[in-house]
Design a protein around this motif. Structure first.
Motif, PDB file in Angstrom:
ATOM      1  N   THR A   1       0.831  -1.208   0.000  1.00  0.00           N
ATOM      2  CA  THR A   1       0.000   0.000   0.000  1.00  0.00           C
ATOM      3  C   THR A   1       0.863   1.254   0.000  1.00  0.00           C
ATOM      4  O   THR A   1       0.590   2.210  -0.731  1.00  0.00           O
ATOM      5  N   ALA A   2       1.931   1.248   0.804  1.00  0.00           N
ATOM      6  CA  ALA A   2       2.839   2.401   0.846  1.00  0.00           C
ATOM      7  C   ALA A   2       3.465   2.642  -0.520  1.00  0.00           C
ATOM      8  O   ALA A   2       3.563   3.786  -0.977  1.00  0.00           O
ATOM      9  N   GLN A   3       3.884   1.573  -1.185  1.00  0.00           N
ATOM     10  CA  GLN A   3       4.494   1.721  -2.507  1.00  0.00           C
ATOM     11  C   GLN A   3       3.477   2.269  -3.512  1.00  0.00           C
ATOM     12  O   GLN A   3       3.815   3.118  -4.336  1.00  0.00           O
ATOM     13  N   GLN A   4       2.239   1.816  -3.423  1.00  0.00           N
ATOM     14  CA  GLN A   4       1.200   2.322  -4.327  1.00  0.00           C
ATOM     15  C   GLN A   4       0.950   3.813  -4.113  1.00  0.00           C
ATOM     16  O   GLN A   4       0.685   4.543  -5.061  1.00  0.00           O
ATOM     17  N   LEU A   5       1.049   4.248  -2.849  1.00  0.00           N
ATOM     18  CA  LEU A   5       0.808   5.659  -2.527  1.00  0.00           C
ATOM     19  C   LEU A   5       2.061   6.530  -2.678  1.00  0.00           C
ATOM     20  O   LEU A   5       1.985   7.743  -2.555  1.00  0.00           O
ATOM     21  N   GLY A   6       3.218   5.912  -2.905  1.00  0.00           N
ATOM     22  CA  GLY A   6       4.456   6.667  -3.011  1.00  0.00           C
ATOM     23  C   GLY A   6       4.990   7.130  -1.666  1.00  0.00           C
ATOM     24  O   GLY A   6       5.694   8.141  -1.579  1.00  0.00           O
ATOM     25  N   VAL A   7       4.657   6.378  -0.611  1.00  0.00           N
ATOM     26  CA  VAL A   7       5.100   6.708   0.742  1.00  0.00           C
ATOM     27  C   VAL A   7       6.376   5.926   1.057  1.00  0.00           C
ATOM     28  O   VAL A   7       6.475   4.737   0.751  1.00  0.00           O
TER      29      VAL A   7
ATOM     30  N   VAL B   1       0.436  10.180   3.387  1.00  0.00           N
ATOM     31  CA  VAL B   1       0.738   9.666   4.727  1.00  0.00           C
ATOM     32  C   VAL B   1      -0.557   9.519   5.521  1.00  0.00           C
ATOM     33  O   VAL B   1      -0.761   8.514   6.214  1.00  0.00           O
ATOM     34  N   VAL B   2      -1.462  10.474   5.413  1.00  0.00           N
ATOM     35  CA  VAL B   2      -2.766  10.366   6.083  1.00  0.00           C
ATOM     36  C   VAL B   2      -3.517   9.138   5.577  1.00  0.00           C
ATOM     37  O   VAL B   2      -4.087   8.376   6.370  1.00  0.00           O
ATOM     38  N   ALA B   3      -3.500   8.902   4.272  1.00  0.00           N
ATOM     39  CA  ALA B   3      -4.159   7.724   3.700  1.00  0.00           C
ATOM     40  C   ALA B   3      -3.527   6.436   4.224  1.00  0.00           C
ATOM     41  O   ALA B   3      -4.223   5.450   4.502  1.00  0.00           O
ATOM     42  N   MET B   4      -2.219   6.441   4.393  1.00  0.00           N
ATOM     43  CA  MET B   4      -1.507   5.265   4.903  1.00  0.00           C
ATOM     44  C   MET B   4      -1.909   4.979   6.344  1.00  0.00           C
ATOM     45  O   MET B   4      -2.173   3.823   6.701  1.00  0.00           O
ATOM     46  N   VAL B   5      -1.965   6.005   7.176  1.00  0.00           N
ATOM     47  CA  VAL B   5      -2.372   5.827   8.577  1.00  0.00           C
ATOM     48  C   VAL B   5      -3.814   5.334   8.631  1.00  0.00           C
ATOM     49  O   VAL B   5      -4.139   4.429   9.403  1.00  0.00           O
ATOM     50  N   GLN B   6      -4.673   5.892   7.788  1.00  0.00           N
ATOM     51  CA  GLN B   6      -6.072   5.432   7.747  1.00  0.00           C
ATOM     52  C   GLN B   6      -6.142   3.959   7.348  1.00  0.00           C
ATOM     53  O   GLN B   6      -6.926   3.200   7.909  1.00  0.00           O
ATOM     54  N   TRP B   7      -5.327   3.565   6.386  1.00  0.00           N
ATOM     55  CA  TRP B   7      -5.298   2.161   5.975  1.00  0.00           C
ATOM     56  C   TRP B   7      -4.900   1.275   7.155  1.00  0.00           C
ATOM     57  O   TRP B   7      -5.477   0.211   7.370  1.00  0.00           O
ATOM     58  N   CYS B   8      -3.924   1.725   7.942  1.00  0.00           N
ATOM     59  CA  CYS B   8      -3.459   0.942   9.093  1.00  0.00           C
ATOM     60  C   CYS B   8      -4.544   0.775  10.157  1.00  0.00           C
ATOM     61  O   CYS B   8      -4.518  -0.176  10.929  1.00  0.00           O
ATOM     62  N   ARG B   9      -5.502   1.676  10.192  1.00  0.00           N
ATOM     63  CA  ARG B   9      -6.607   1.540  11.152  1.00  0.00           C
ATOM     64  C   ARG B   9      -7.488   0.332  10.814  1.00  0.00           C
ATOM     65  O   ARG B   9      -8.181  -0.185  11.685  1.00  0.00           O
TER      66      ARG B   9
ATOM     67  N   TYR C   1       9.366  15.776   8.908  1.00  0.00           N
ATOM     68  CA  TYR C   1       9.834  15.088   7.709  1.00  0.00           C
ATOM     69  C   TYR C   1      11.358  15.181   7.643  1.00  0.00           C
ATOM     70  O   TYR C   1      11.924  16.252   7.835  1.00  0.00           O
ATOM     71  N   THR C   2      12.032  14.049   7.399  1.00  0.00           N
ATOM     72  CA  THR C   2      13.493  14.049   7.336  1.00  0.00           C
ATOM     73  C   THR C   2      14.027  13.739   5.949  1.00  0.00           C
ATOM     74  O   THR C   2      15.162  14.083   5.632  1.00  0.00           O
ATOM     75  N   GLY C   3      13.250  13.022   5.140  1.00  0.00           N
ATOM     76  CA  GLY C   3      13.724  12.630   3.824  1.00  0.00           C
ATOM     77  C   GLY C   3      14.768  11.530   3.856  1.00  0.00           C
ATOM     78  O   GLY C   3      15.458  11.289   2.872  1.00  0.00           O
ATOM     79  N   GLU C   4      14.881  10.833   4.991  1.00  0.00           N
ATOM     80  CA  GLU C   4      15.937   9.822   5.146  1.00  0.00           C
ATOM     81  C   GLU C   4      15.663   8.521   4.395  1.00  0.00           C
ATOM     82  O   GLU C   4      16.564   7.720   4.211  1.00  0.00           O
ATOM     83  N   PHE C   5      14.445   8.287   3.963  1.00  0.00           N
ATOM     84  CA  PHE C   5      14.101   7.027   3.294  1.00  0.00           C
ATOM     85  C   PHE C   5      14.007   7.205   1.788  1.00  0.00           C
ATOM     86  O   PHE C   5      13.489   8.208   1.300  1.00  0.00           O
ATOM     87  N   THR C   6      14.482   6.212   1.064  1.00  0.00           N
ATOM     88  CA  THR C   6      14.402   6.270  -0.398  1.00  0.00           C
ATOM     89  C   THR C   6      13.311   5.360  -0.940  1.00  0.00           C
ATOM     90  O   THR C   6      12.953   5.426  -2.097  1.00  0.00           O
ATOM     91  N   GLY C   7      12.779   4.499  -0.112  1.00  0.00           N
ATOM     92  CA  GLY C   7      11.718   3.586  -0.520  1.00  0.00           C
ATOM     93  C   GLY C   7      11.005   3.082   0.717  1.00  0.00           C
ATOM     94  O   GLY C   7      11.087   3.696   1.776  1.00  0.00           O
ATOM     95  N   PHE C   8      10.339   1.925   0.580  1.00  0.00           N
ATOM     96  CA  PHE C   8       9.642   1.358   1.737  1.00  0.00           C
ATOM     97  C   PHE C   8      10.196  -0.032   1.998  1.00  0.00           C
ATOM     98  O   PHE C   8      10.363  -0.820   1.084  1.00  0.00           O
ATOM     99  N   GLN C   9      10.466  -0.316   3.261  1.00  0.00           N
ATOM    100  CA  GLN C   9      11.160  -1.524   3.660  1.00  0.00           C
ATOM    101  C   GLN C   9      10.373  -2.306   4.711  1.00  0.00           C
ATOM    102  O   GLN C   9       9.828  -1.704   5.635  1.00  0.00           O
TER     103      GLN C   9
END
Length: 91
Positions: free
Chosen positions: A25-31, A54-62, A80-88
């Motif tokens: 889901t995160a990859q689909q949303l670009g998170v 990010v709001v959509a991702m948190v809602q999905w987690c609910r 926001y830090t920008g430290e991530f390049t993808g989702f792991q």
């Protein structure tokens, strides 16, 4: 605007492919960020990206994936830090 959110999801969230579905889901949303199981049976995740995504991702987690039962979600907003390049998926 880019934001960061961390969540801890409690309930029946391990053994139901929660991490896999969260990553997809995160990859689909670009998170960007990560998700992992915790020893107490909960799942922890960190998300960064555009605020709406990010709001959509948190809602999905609910709700989580079909076999999950989410009893509680604890959310913490951060800078926001920008430290991530993808989702792991982590441990």
């Amino acid at each position: 605007m880019k934001v960061r959110a961390s969540v801890i999801v409690q309930g029946r969230v391990q053994g139901v492919a929660f991490r896999h579905h969260t990553a997809r889901t995160a990859q689909q949303l670009g998170v960007a960020g990560w998700v992992r199981n915790l020893p107490d049976g909960s799942v922890e995740a960190c998300f960064e990206g555009e605020e709406k995504d990010v709001v959509a991702m948190v809602q999905w987690c609910r709700r989580g994936p079909e076999l999950a039962r989410v009893d509680e979600l604890i959310e913490k907003l951060g800078e926001y830090t920008g430290e991530f390049t993808g989702f792991q998926v982590r441990g």
